[in-house]
Design an enzyme around this catalytic site. Structure first.
Site, PDB file in Angstrom:
ATOM      1  CE  LYS A 173      -1.467   2.603   3.234  1.00 35.23           C
ATOM      2  NZ  LYS A 173      -1.653   4.094   2.563  1.00 35.23           N
ATOM      3  CD  GLU A 246      13.888   1.353   9.037  1.00 34.12           C
ATOM      4  OE1 GLU A 246      14.150   2.069   9.613  1.00 34.12           O
ATOM      5  OE2 GLU A 246      14.636   0.304   8.911  1.00 34.12           O
TER       6      GLU A 246
HETATM    7  P1  NAD Z   1       2.787   8.922   7.587  1.00 31.19           P
HETATM    8  O1  NAD Z   1       3.161   8.256   8.781  1.00 31.19           O
HETATM    9  O2  NAD Z   1       1.676   9.906   7.630  1.00 31.19           O
HETATM   10  O3  NAD Z   1       2.203   7.813   6.478  1.00 31.19           O
HETATM   11  C1  NAD Z   1       3.076   6.706   6.004  1.00 31.19           C
HETATM   12  C2  NAD Z   1       2.248   5.616   5.337  1.00 31.19           C
HETATM   13  O4  NAD Z   1       1.179   4.989   6.366  1.00 31.19           O
HETATM   14  C3  NAD Z   1       1.408   5.923   4.293  1.00 31.19           C
HETATM   15  O5  NAD Z   1       1.276   5.101   3.358  1.00 31.19           O
HETATM   16  C4  NAD Z   1      -0.089   6.333   5.086  1.00 31.19           C
HETATM   17  O6  NAD Z   1      -0.807   5.986   4.176  1.00 31.19           O
HETATM   18  C5  NAD Z   1      -0.107   5.049   6.034  1.00 31.19           C
HETATM   19  N1  NAD Z   1      -1.035   5.339   7.186  1.00 31.19           N
HETATM   20  C6  NAD Z   1      -1.309   6.483   7.782  1.00 31.19           C
HETATM   21  N2  NAD Z   1      -1.990   6.219   9.039  1.00 31.19           N
HETATM   22  C7  NAD Z   1      -2.041   4.859   9.200  1.00 31.19           C
HETATM   23  C8  NAD Z   1      -2.655   3.947   9.952  1.00 31.19           C
HETATM   24  N3  NAD Z   1      -3.058   4.377  11.032  1.00 31.19           N
HETATM   25  N4  NAD Z   1      -2.301   2.536   9.920  1.00 31.19           N
HETATM   26  C9  NAD Z   1      -1.363   2.142   8.969  1.00 31.19           C
HETATM   27  N5  NAD Z   1      -1.113   2.929   8.007  1.00 31.19           N
HETATM   28  C10 NAD Z   1      -1.424   4.270   8.025  1.00 31.19           C
HETATM   29  O7  NAD Z   1       4.264   9.560   7.049  1.00 31.19           O
HETATM   30  P2  NAD Z   1       4.418  10.316   5.763  1.00 31.19           P
HETATM   31  O8  NAD Z   1       4.159  11.543   6.049  1.00 31.19           O
HETATM   32  O9  NAD Z   1       3.832   9.632   4.419  1.00 31.19           O
HETATM   33  O10 NAD Z   1       5.978  10.065   5.668  1.00 31.19           O
HETATM   34  C11 NAD Z   1       7.001  10.954   6.341  1.00 31.19           C
HETATM   35  C12 NAD Z   1       7.554  10.375   7.618  1.00 31.19           C
HETATM   36  O11 NAD Z   1       8.046   9.283   7.047  1.00 31.19           O
HETATM   37  C13 NAD Z   1       8.567  11.187   8.454  1.00 31.19           C
HETATM   38  O12 NAD Z   1       8.409  11.274   9.652  1.00 31.19           O
HETATM   39  C14 NAD Z   1       9.718  10.637   7.953  1.00 31.19           C
HETATM   40  O13 NAD Z   1      11.117  10.802   8.724  1.00 31.19           O
HETATM   41  C15 NAD Z   1       9.575   9.021   7.822  1.00 31.19           C
HETATM   42  N6  NAD Z   1      10.382   8.288   6.955  1.00 31.19           N
HETATM   43  C16 NAD Z   1      11.178   7.518   7.778  1.00 31.19           C
HETATM   44  C17 NAD Z   1      11.999   6.748   6.910  1.00 31.19           C
HETATM   45  C18 NAD Z   1      13.028   5.651   7.528  1.00 31.19           C
HETATM   46  O14 NAD Z   1      13.515   4.742   6.829  1.00 31.19           O
HETATM   47  N7  NAD Z   1      13.128   5.630   8.754  1.00 31.19           N
HETATM   48  C19 NAD Z   1      12.002   6.588   5.360  1.00 31.19           C
HETATM   49  C20 NAD Z   1      11.403   7.790   4.792  1.00 31.19           C
HETATM   50  C21 NAD Z   1      10.514   8.454   5.737  1.00 31.19           C
END
Ligand code: NAD
Length: 472
Positions: A173, A246
């Site tokens: 997803k 992550e």
């Molecule tokens: P997010 O947590 O808002 O969303 C990530 C994913 O989770 C999306 O596909 C979203 O639709 C899904 N999601 C949202 N709510 C959910 C729930 N309740 N249950 C399951 N899935 C759900 O993050 P974002 O805004 O898309 O990305 C930015 C964040 O990602 C930043 O904090 C960044 O540091 C982090 N990030 C971490 C890494 C790593 O490897 N550690 C890499 C890239 C980004």
């Protein structure tokens, strides 16, 4: 028949294309135009994807690992054959410069090939009574892969590759903000892996929780924010799913006084601002020794002024927009907050006039440790530059965060830099470089930056259970 990349965005479920009665809009962040509509997956469609993956699991798992490795090689070839198409599509949906988007697809193909070189260990032990213990690794079942919008292809590949190698099947997803490349990869690979082995579903806010609580899924591999990571872990508890998380970071970069200032300023610039700072492992707090602080800040600002920000499809663009409107508003409000706190800006701070979610490179001059711009992960081009004079103190400040993803130390004295690196509480520390990753080296966060690791044998084993057979 060759596939179209500019239309017909369908989910892939059981090797076939599916649309849904509802759709989501996908917006080009450089122009704010709606560029596509994608299916908003219904619950029964997710169920069908999980069931297809579960049906495909026994035979995929039973194949010799060499067959799965060959399929991964085929996947790499398909990605490479479509590098230009996928790269352009990524720039349209994500905003990053075309060369960066193409590079992400190329590296993703390389990642499949390199992960396919790993092998699963079998270990033996014989006890004092002559009993033989043999431990091997077996796949878990259906893996749910959930990815964010900053690296729409690479972060999916980081999950799909180890899952497929180890004999699991997948439901991927992507983020609702950047689903296009993932949907097209699903379509491209329908003829490459057996039906049901790789399913790709797109949808809005309901879909992630449906997936993490789904009883048919045995593991969730998640990249995203720390706040969402906590929710994922809670909802995965229902059937004790394995999780790899992550999450966010607030990486420090520590610049010691013996560096070549100009060269280091340029490297730190890219470490902080690449992908318009929408990188989990970007340098998000830069600590510069007071002896070189003025010179370093001047060099950083001078370099920033040479870098073109704009539409990723335009020649010469090095930095694109913020990927989506809510994140754009968050970053803008962080800047406004810095202004009300009376912080001094070395560059940037003013809103961009025109269309698109652009935030000009913004560097803040020596803000206090407790200011929001230092404490919070900006995930946008707003960088606090801080002065320090004592190494022990700066190590304490660097560690004074709930995050622990990565860090960098910059010095011409490698031994001293290593001593600093060893004291930092995080998963990776780079010396005189930044954001260097390898498919064969573990990557993961300490503290609230995550659980588990990706890449290398360690990361691959997170897609398996151990099974021991004891022979009397
Ligand atoms: P997010 O947590 O808002 O969303 C990530 C994913 O989770 C999306 O596909 C979203 O639709 C899904 N999601 C949202 N709510 C959910 C729930 N309740 N249950 C399951 N899935 C759900 O993050 P974002 O805004 O898309 O990305 C930015 C964040 O990602 C930043 O904090 C960044 O540091 C982090 N990030 C971490 C890494 C790593 O490897 N550690 C890499 C890239 C980004």
């Amino acid at each position: 028949m060759p596939i179209r990349f500019d239309a017909d965005y369908e989910m892939t479920i059981d090797g076939k294309g599916f649309v849904a009665s509802d759709t989501l809009e996908v917006v080009n962040p450089a122009t704010e135009e709606v560029i596509a509509h994608v299916p908003d997956c219904r619950k029964e469609q997710l169920d069908a994807a999980v069931e297809a993956a579960a049906r495909a699991f026994p035979s995929w798992k039973a194949k010799p690992i060499s067959t799965r490795k060959a399929a991964m090689g085929e996947i790499a070839r398909h990605l490479e054959a479509n590098v230009e198409n996928l790269g352009k599509l990524m720039t349209l949906e994500q905003g990053k410069p075309l060369t960066d988007a193409i590079g992400e697809v190329q590296r993703s193909a390389m990642w499949f090939r390199e992960i396919a070189k790993e092998n699963l260990p079998v270990t033996q032990h014989v006890d004092e009574n002559g009993r033989q213990f043999e431990t091997r690794r077996v796949p878990l079942g259906v893996v749910g892969a959930i990815t964010p919008w900053n690296f729409p292809v690479a972060l999916g590949v980081w999950k799909v590759a180890p899952a497929l190698l180890t004999g699991n099947t997948v439901v991927w997803k992507p983020s609702p903000f950047t689903p296009l490349c993932a949907l097209k990869i699903g379509e491209l690979l329908r003829s490459v892996v057996p039906q049901g082995v790789l399913n790709v579903v797109s949808g809005g806010d309901r879909l992630g929780p449906w997936l993490t609580e789904h009883p048919g899924i045995q593991k969730v591999a998640f990249t995203g924010s720390t706040a969402t990571g906590r929710r994922v872990m809670q909802s995965a508890a229902g059937n004790l799913k394995r999780v790899t998380l992550e999450l966010g970071g607030n990486d420090p970069a520590i610049v010691l006084p013996d560096v070549d200032v100009k060269v280091t300023a340029e490297k730190v610039f890219w470490g902080a601002f690449r992908n318009s700072a929408q990188v989990c492992i970007a340098a998000k707090r830069v600590y510069v020794h007071e002896k070189i602080y003025e010179e370093f800040s001047r060099a950083l600002v001078a370099y920033a002024q040479t870098v073109k920000m704009g539409d990723g499809l335009e020649q010469g663009t090095k930095l694109g927009p913020i990927q989506n409107k809510p994140q754009f508003q968050r970053v803008r409000s962080l800047i406004e907050n810095a202004k009300t706190e009376g912080l001094k800006f070395l560059t940037g701070g003013e809103p961009y006039q025109g269309r698109g979610y652009f935030v000009p490179v913004t560097i803040i001059d020596n803000p206090p440790e407790n200011s929001k711009v230092v404490r919070e992960e900006a995930f946008g081009p707003v960088l606090p530059l801080m002065k320090f004079n004592d190494i022990d103190e700066v190590v304490l400040q660097a560690n004074n965060t709930d995050y622990g993803l990565a860090a960098s130390v910059w010095s011409s004295d490698i031994e001293q830099a290593k001593k600093v690196a060893e004291q930092l509480e995080c998963g990776t520390v780079w010396i005189n470089s930044i954001q260097v990753l390898s498919p064969h080296v573990p990557f993961g966060g300490h503290k609230q930056s995550g659980i588990g690791v990706e890449h290398s044998l360690d990361g691959i084993l997170e897609y398996t259970n151990s099974q021991t057979i004891v022979t009397q």
